[in-house]
Design a protein around this motif. Sequence first.
Motif, PDB file in Angstrom:
ATOM      1  N   GLY A 126      -5.337  -3.592  -1.425  1.00 29.09           N
ATOM      2  CA  GLY A 126      -6.326  -2.697  -0.838  1.00 29.09           C
ATOM      3  C   GLY A 126      -7.746  -3.045  -1.223  1.00 29.09           C
ATOM      4  N   PRO A 140     -10.128   7.382   3.182  1.00 27.70           N
ATOM      5  CA  PRO A 140      -9.694   6.052   3.615  1.00 27.70           C
ATOM      6  C   PRO A 140      -8.263   6.035   4.147  1.00 27.70           C
ATOM      7  N   ASP A 189     -11.312   2.995  -8.599  1.00 24.89           N
ATOM      8  CA  ASP A 189     -10.102   3.221  -9.416  1.00 24.89           C
ATOM      9  C   ASP A 189     -10.066   2.421 -10.719  1.00 24.89           C
ATOM     10  N   ALA A 235      -8.996   0.055   1.939  1.00 28.52           N
ATOM     11  CA  ALA A 235      -9.023   0.203   3.389  1.00 28.52           C
ATOM     12  C   ALA A 235      -9.884  -0.847   4.106  1.00 28.52           C
ATOM     13  N   VAL A 295     -12.851  -9.270  -4.230  1.00 28.01           N
ATOM     14  CA  VAL A 295     -13.743  -9.679  -3.134  1.00 28.01           C
ATOM     15  C   VAL A 295     -15.014  -8.852  -3.278  1.00 28.01           C
ATOM     16  N   ASP A 296     -16.110  -9.503  -3.611  1.00 25.19           N
ATOM     17  CA  ASP A 296     -17.291  -8.791  -4.095  1.00 25.19           C
ATOM     18  C   ASP A 296     -18.561  -9.552  -3.698  1.00 25.19           C
ATOM     19  N   SER A 297     -19.017  -9.375  -2.449  1.00 25.35           N
ATOM     20  CA  SER A 297     -20.149 -10.162  -1.915  1.00 25.35           C
ATOM     21  C   SER A 297     -21.363 -10.203  -2.835  1.00 25.35           C
ATOM     22  N   SER A 348       0.829  -1.198   0.000  1.00 21.11           N
ATOM     23  CA  SER A 348       0.000   0.000   0.000  1.00 21.11           C
ATOM     24  C   SER A 348       0.868   1.254   0.000  1.00 21.11           C
ATOM     25  N   ASN A 350     -21.773 -11.502   3.621  1.00 20.40           N
ATOM     26  CA  ASN A 350     -20.527 -10.926   3.089  1.00 20.40           C
ATOM     27  C   ASN A 350     -19.552 -12.062   2.840  1.00 20.40           C
ATOM     28  N   VAL A 351     -18.503 -11.768   2.094  1.00 14.66           N
ATOM     29  CA  VAL A 351     -17.513 -12.811   1.837  1.00 14.66           C
ATOM     30  C   VAL A 351     -16.855 -13.223   3.156  1.00 14.66           C
ATOM     31  N   ILE A 358     -14.016  -4.823  -3.842  1.00 14.58           N
ATOM     32  CA  ILE A 358     -14.890  -4.226  -4.867  1.00 14.58           C
ATOM     33  C   ILE A 358     -14.866  -2.689  -4.779  1.00 14.58           C
ATOM     34  N   GLY A 359     -14.646  -2.145  -3.579  1.00 13.41           N
ATOM     35  CA  GLY A 359     -14.583  -0.683  -3.428  1.00 13.41           C
ATOM     36  C   GLY A 359     -13.471  -0.092  -4.292  1.00 13.41           C
ATOM     37  N   THR A 360     -12.351  -0.757  -4.344  1.00  7.55           N
ATOM     38  CA  THR A 360     -11.218  -0.288  -5.149  1.00  7.55           C
ATOM     39  C   THR A 360     -11.521  -0.412  -6.638  1.00  7.55           C
ATOM     40  N   ILE A 384       0.979   8.794  -4.865  1.00 13.03           N
ATOM     41  CA  ILE A 384       1.651   8.973  -3.579  1.00 13.03           C
ATOM     42  C   ILE A 384       3.138   8.662  -3.700  1.00 13.03           C
ATOM     43  N   GLY A 421     -10.461  -6.230   6.930  1.00  9.83           N
ATOM     44  CA  GLY A 421     -11.042  -7.572   6.969  1.00  9.83           C
ATOM     45  C   GLY A 421      -9.958  -8.638   7.051  1.00  9.83           C
ATOM     46  N   GLN A 435      -8.147   8.110  -6.324  1.00 12.03           N
ATOM     47  CA  GLN A 435      -6.746   7.704  -6.268  1.00 12.03           C
ATOM     48  C   GLN A 435      -5.835   8.924  -6.441  1.00 12.03           C
TER      49      GLN A 435
END
Length: 229
Positions: free
Chosen positions: A157, A189, A57, A159, A86-88, A10, A135-136, A51-53, A28, A164, A25
């Motif tokens: 990632g 995040p 992005d 966050a 990872v995508d429940s 990260s 959830n997963v 899945i958020g990422t 950095i 998790g 994004q």
Amino acid sequence: MERPFVFINSAMSADGKISTKERKQVRISGQIDFNRMDKLRAGSDAVMVGIGTVLADDPSLTVKSAELKEERISSGRDENPARIIVDSKARTPLDADIFKKGKGKRIIIVSESAPADKVDLLKEQAIIVVAGEENVDLKKAMSELKNQGIERLMIEGGATLNWGMISNGLVDEFYTFVGNLIIGGKTAPTFTDGEGFTEKDIQKLELIDAEKMEEGVLLKWKVLANSEK
Ligand SMILES: NC(=O)c1ccc[n+]([C@@H]2O[C@H](COP(=O)([O-])OP(=O)(O)OC[C@H]3O[C@@H](n4cnc5c(N)ncnc54)[C@H](OP(=O)(O)O)[C@@H]3O)[C@@H](O)[C@H]2O)c1
């Protein structure tokens, strides 16, 4: 439980943020860190994100260096490590860059609550693993990935997934590049969000390495198991 060796990579600002409050994004680190990350990807059997990422992005997660891709192919592996989301609820867009760019396996880990029609569409582009009810279930997912021959797993990632994985004791090591900027914002995040630990459960680490790199510092941490704390 048998699981792969798991590490996170990260990049964070000096104030621990991994993106802005708009969840966009930001750059950095620089080219040296980027090349280091590419090498870590190329040396892994799989690279995983939440899945958020993907929604924020749309990363392709491919290996960028032609030389590293060639090395993988000549040792009998796919050009890219398996790319995992990872995508429940099976929300991964069918036109995500993970599907459009590069060759290699894609794996979507969903839960039993994912709508069947969405899962069927994703099945055309990826291997589907079902783990967990709502959830997963990350522990189950790790054991399934090991069964599929994944020995070395890189997490990129964001966050919530980092939380998790760490809070379930599923991470062995992680790298954080700390860059020369402040992002701020209480909703931006951080490296690990989620619920957070209470004082008695705080996760202890061992510092393995610290190296000044470009305009920041690269830290390598070992996550201590309960027996080592
Ligand atoms: N600087 C960096 O190194 C870096 C790297 C990556 C991402 N980022 C930033 O991080 C942000 C995205 O982070 P995020 O926290 O929003 O999303 P995330 O961690 O990428 O994905 C989290 C999602 O994963 C799903 N999930 C399913 N089961 C889970 C479980 N057991 N534990 C945790 N997550 C589970 C959940 O969605 P469902 O309930 O729908 O399954 C959850 O909301 C973006 O702003 C991105 O730019 C920065």
